[in-house]
Each structure stands twice: as C-alpha cells, then as structure tokens.
Design a protein around this motif. Sequence first.
Motif, PDB file in Angstrom:
ATOM      1  N   LYS A 157       1.043   4.222  -3.047  1.00  0.00           N
ATOM      2  CA  LYS A 157       0.791   5.627  -2.862  1.00  0.00           C
ATOM      3  C   LYS A 157       2.219   6.294  -3.436  1.00  0.00           C
ATOM      4  O   LYS A 157       2.095   7.520  -3.636  1.00  0.00           O
ATOM      5  CB  LYS A 157       0.709   5.657  -0.968  1.00  0.00           C
ATOM      6  CG  LYS A 157      -0.928   5.332  -0.979  1.00  0.00           C
ATOM      7  CD  LYS A 157      -0.985   5.678   0.688  1.00  0.00           C
ATOM      8  CE  LYS A 157      -2.281   5.201   0.879  1.00  0.00           C
ATOM      9  NZ  LYS A 157      -2.651   5.506   2.572  1.00  0.00           N
ATOM     10  N   THR A 158       3.265   5.938  -3.098  1.00  0.00           N
ATOM     11  CA  THR A 158       4.345   6.782  -3.467  1.00  0.00           C
ATOM     12  C   THR A 158       4.660   6.427  -4.885  1.00  0.00           C
ATOM     13  O   THR A 158       5.052   7.530  -5.595  1.00  0.00           O
ATOM     14  CB  THR A 158       5.704   6.307  -2.856  1.00  0.00           C
ATOM     15  OG1 THR A 158       5.503   5.973  -1.385  1.00  0.00           O
ATOM     16  CG2 THR A 158       6.880   7.140  -2.787  1.00  0.00           C
ATOM     17  N   VAL A 193       0.902  -1.152   0.214  1.00  0.00           N
ATOM     18  CA  VAL A 193      -0.057   0.106  -0.083  1.00  0.00           C
ATOM     19  C   VAL A 193       0.814   1.227  -0.088  1.00  0.00           C
ATOM     20  O   VAL A 193       0.423   2.176  -0.750  1.00  0.00           O
ATOM     21  CB  VAL A 193      -0.930   0.063   1.156  1.00  0.00           C
ATOM     22  CG1 VAL A 193      -1.702   1.196   1.343  1.00  0.00           C
ATOM     23  CG2 VAL A 193      -1.963  -1.132   1.075  1.00  0.00           C
ATOM     24  N   GLY A 194       1.900   1.365   0.741  1.00  0.00           N
ATOM     25  CA  GLY A 194       2.922   2.483   0.825  1.00  0.00           C
ATOM     26  C   GLY A 194       3.499   2.672  -0.531  1.00  0.00           C
ATOM     27  O   GLY A 194       3.716   3.558  -1.011  1.00  0.00           O
ATOM     28  N   SER A 211       2.294   6.027  -7.629  1.00  0.00           N
ATOM     29  CA  SER A 211       1.406   6.690  -7.986  1.00  0.00           C
ATOM     30  C   SER A 211       1.731   8.125  -8.643  1.00  0.00           C
ATOM     31  O   SER A 211       1.649   8.290 -10.049  1.00  0.00           O
ATOM     32  CB  SER A 211       0.166   6.842  -7.361  1.00  0.00           C
ATOM     33  OG  SER A 211      -1.075   7.314  -8.240  1.00  0.00           O
ATOM     34  N   SER A 220       0.024   0.654 -11.732  1.00  0.00           N
ATOM     35  CA  SER A 220       0.214   2.228 -11.513  1.00  0.00           C
ATOM     36  C   SER A 220       0.106   3.004 -12.821  1.00  0.00           C
ATOM     37  O   SER A 220      -0.565   4.033 -12.887  1.00  0.00           O
ATOM     38  CB  SER A 220       1.120   2.358 -10.585  1.00  0.00           C
ATOM     39  OG  SER A 220       1.315   3.696 -10.343  1.00  0.00           O
TER      40      SER A 220
END
Length: 403
Positions: A199-200, A195-196, A202, A319
């Motif tokens: 998020k980074t 998940v982290g 994207s 992504s």
Amino acid sequence: MSSITLPAEFTLHRKYTYNHTSAVKWILSHSRPYLWIMVMLVVGAIGNAALAAYVPVLTGDAFNAMIKLPPDTSVLLPLAITIGISQIIRGVLQLGRNFGAELMAQYMERDIRDELYLSLLGKSMTFHNLQPVGDTMARATNDVREVNFMFNPGVNLVVGSFMFIVMLLIAAPRYHPSLLITPVIFTIIYFIALVGYLKTLSPITDEVRATFGDMNTHLSESLDGVEVMKGAAQEGSEVDRFVSNARRVRDAFVRQGDLEGRYIAMLILGMAYAGGLVHALLLFRAGTIDLGAVVGYFGLLRLLEFPTFTSTWAYSLISSGFSSSRRILELINSETYLDQNASGLTSNMRGEVEFRGVSFAYPKRRACCSGYFIQNKTGTDRCHCRADRRGENLAGKIDQPHL
C-alpha cells in the motif's frame, strides 16, 4: 472473433477482447488465453518447493543414523543417491517454472504492445497533437517492458516463494504438531507487513513512472524544437529544466529504495529462526523429539529464506508493473472523438477517368498533339488514347500518382 469497441477511425477484428475497467482486470484478461502457461508455472513451483523441503527431512534422518552407537553408515549412500536424484528432478521442474514465466512475460508484452499500437493508430490527429510524444514513447516502451518484468521475475518468484511457505506448513507437523506455531506466526506477520508495504509502495512506483514520462516528454520537446531553442539562446534554461526533471526521477527512485530498505521481512525471518530453534530444542530436551528432528525442522525453517529474500524486490517489480499498466490503460482509454460509419455501403471500387480534348505542346512552340481523348478503365494502370479527328489510336501508361 471479436473486435475492439473503443471509438476509433477503424476496427480490426481480434480473437480476444480485454477488460478496460481497471489495471488488474485488464492484466487478468490478457493472461486468460495463457492459462496453460500458468499451470506450467504453478506445477513447476510446487515441485520445486516440495523437493526443496525433502532435503532437510533426509538430512535429519542421516543425522539420526550417524549418532547411533555404533553409527549406521549403511544408510548414507542410499540417502545421498535419493537426494541427488530428487535435486535433478527439482532442477527440471524449476526450469519448467522459469520457462513458463518467461514465456508468459513475452506473450504479455507482445499482446499489450499490439493492443496499445492499434489503439494509437485509431486515434485522431488532434489527440496525437495534444499528447506529448515523449510520454507516449515512455508508455509504449518502458512501461510495456515493466509489465514484462512484473511476470518474470516478479510473479515467477512470488509464486515460487509462496509454495515454499506452503511446503513448510505441510512438512513441519511431521515432527511434532506444536512445531507449526512458528511458521504460522511468521506467515501471519509476513503477510500483514507485506500488505502495508504494498500500500505504501504503490503511490511511490506511480510517481517513479510518471516522473520518468515527464522527463521523456521534455527531452522529446527540446529535441523537436532545438532550432527555436538555439535561436532564442535558451540552451542553459533547457539544460536546467532537464536536470530538474532528472532530479525528480532520481528522488522518486531514492524514496522507493528507502521504503524497500525499511521493509521488516528480514527481521521477521531472524525472529522465526530463533523462535523455531528454541522451540525445537525445548521439545528435544523434554524427550518429545530426537536430535535428527531438530536438524530437519531447522532445515525446513530455512525454506523461509527464499520468500523473505524475494519479497524485498519481487513485489517492487509487481507494483511497478501495475503502475505501468495503469499508465498504458489510461492512454488506451483516452477519448478520441472519432467514429466510423459501420452501417455504410460496402462494395468494390468502381469508376473510370476520362480526359477529352487533350492537347500537348512544348513551351513557346505550336501544339504537336491536340484533340485527343484519353480513357482509363477501373482496376488498370493502362489507358486507351485516340485522336478525336484523325482516328489514330494510341496505348499508354497512366502515371497514377499524378492523376
């Protein structure tokens, strides 16, 4: 039948409508007609993972048979045949999974490109004059292709790898319930890290696609205005500007590669191998499980290798696919300031063309024909000609483009 409801100069009736509120909903609405392909993909992934987990279990049984005193070799041939047959079936199921993913990817690329082209056809000339050609071509070609890659190999490998984790969680307790601890801890840390990571990742993939579109825009503008550029002797500055844009694209790709290199999935995998093997050996030392169970359990732990390996690059494709989807959807949703008179009169074209008092003459000569009446009826390319004075009738063919 439904139709696209965006403001446009015309409307074509389509079988499906798509949700344009967000990139995720848009992709899901495009995939809705192909649920049967998704079922094929998931069934193939489940079968592939289940039969992959079957091999270490049989290997552990064979190991137990061989360490007996005396060794029981009679079970080896049946186990080998069983493994061979199971892997043939697994290959067929894996082929079905890969075929479904590729079919889904091609359908998605076709439908998205069709919707995008239709949207561009319905937009005003003012929009196309203001929209950079290079950026439009980047969205219509490379970004649409990225959506294809998002489904295959992206979604294909993600679904397949997820099923490997599920099969490990199902098969590990058969040796001892406590052996579920390592897979559960690995799964929790794996998804938290994932998940982290996403998020980074994207915004970086958004930047990669945006810089690539800017580079294409400048290159297209330079080629269109090459005469002006050469006339002003600005070749050097244009080359420098292109190199600057290309460097921005390269730097964005390098940042994406740096982030992928710092992903800790491989570290988690190594820790899971070590922790799981130590746990199994402790249970063996305590006499809770036999040596074949240790071998089989460690073989099951190796199922984590596939999801860990694919996560280092498959999620990057997903992504990038969503970044491209946002760019395509932004182009589709762009305001066109066009409308159509849907309540206007709809009927067949009616009318005719008449020329009265027609004369014809060569330059500097007297008229050879004068006073003719020419009439053309609706829906024909023939005309009836007659002389108004002498009563002569002629038939000729109208040159429609000139008329």
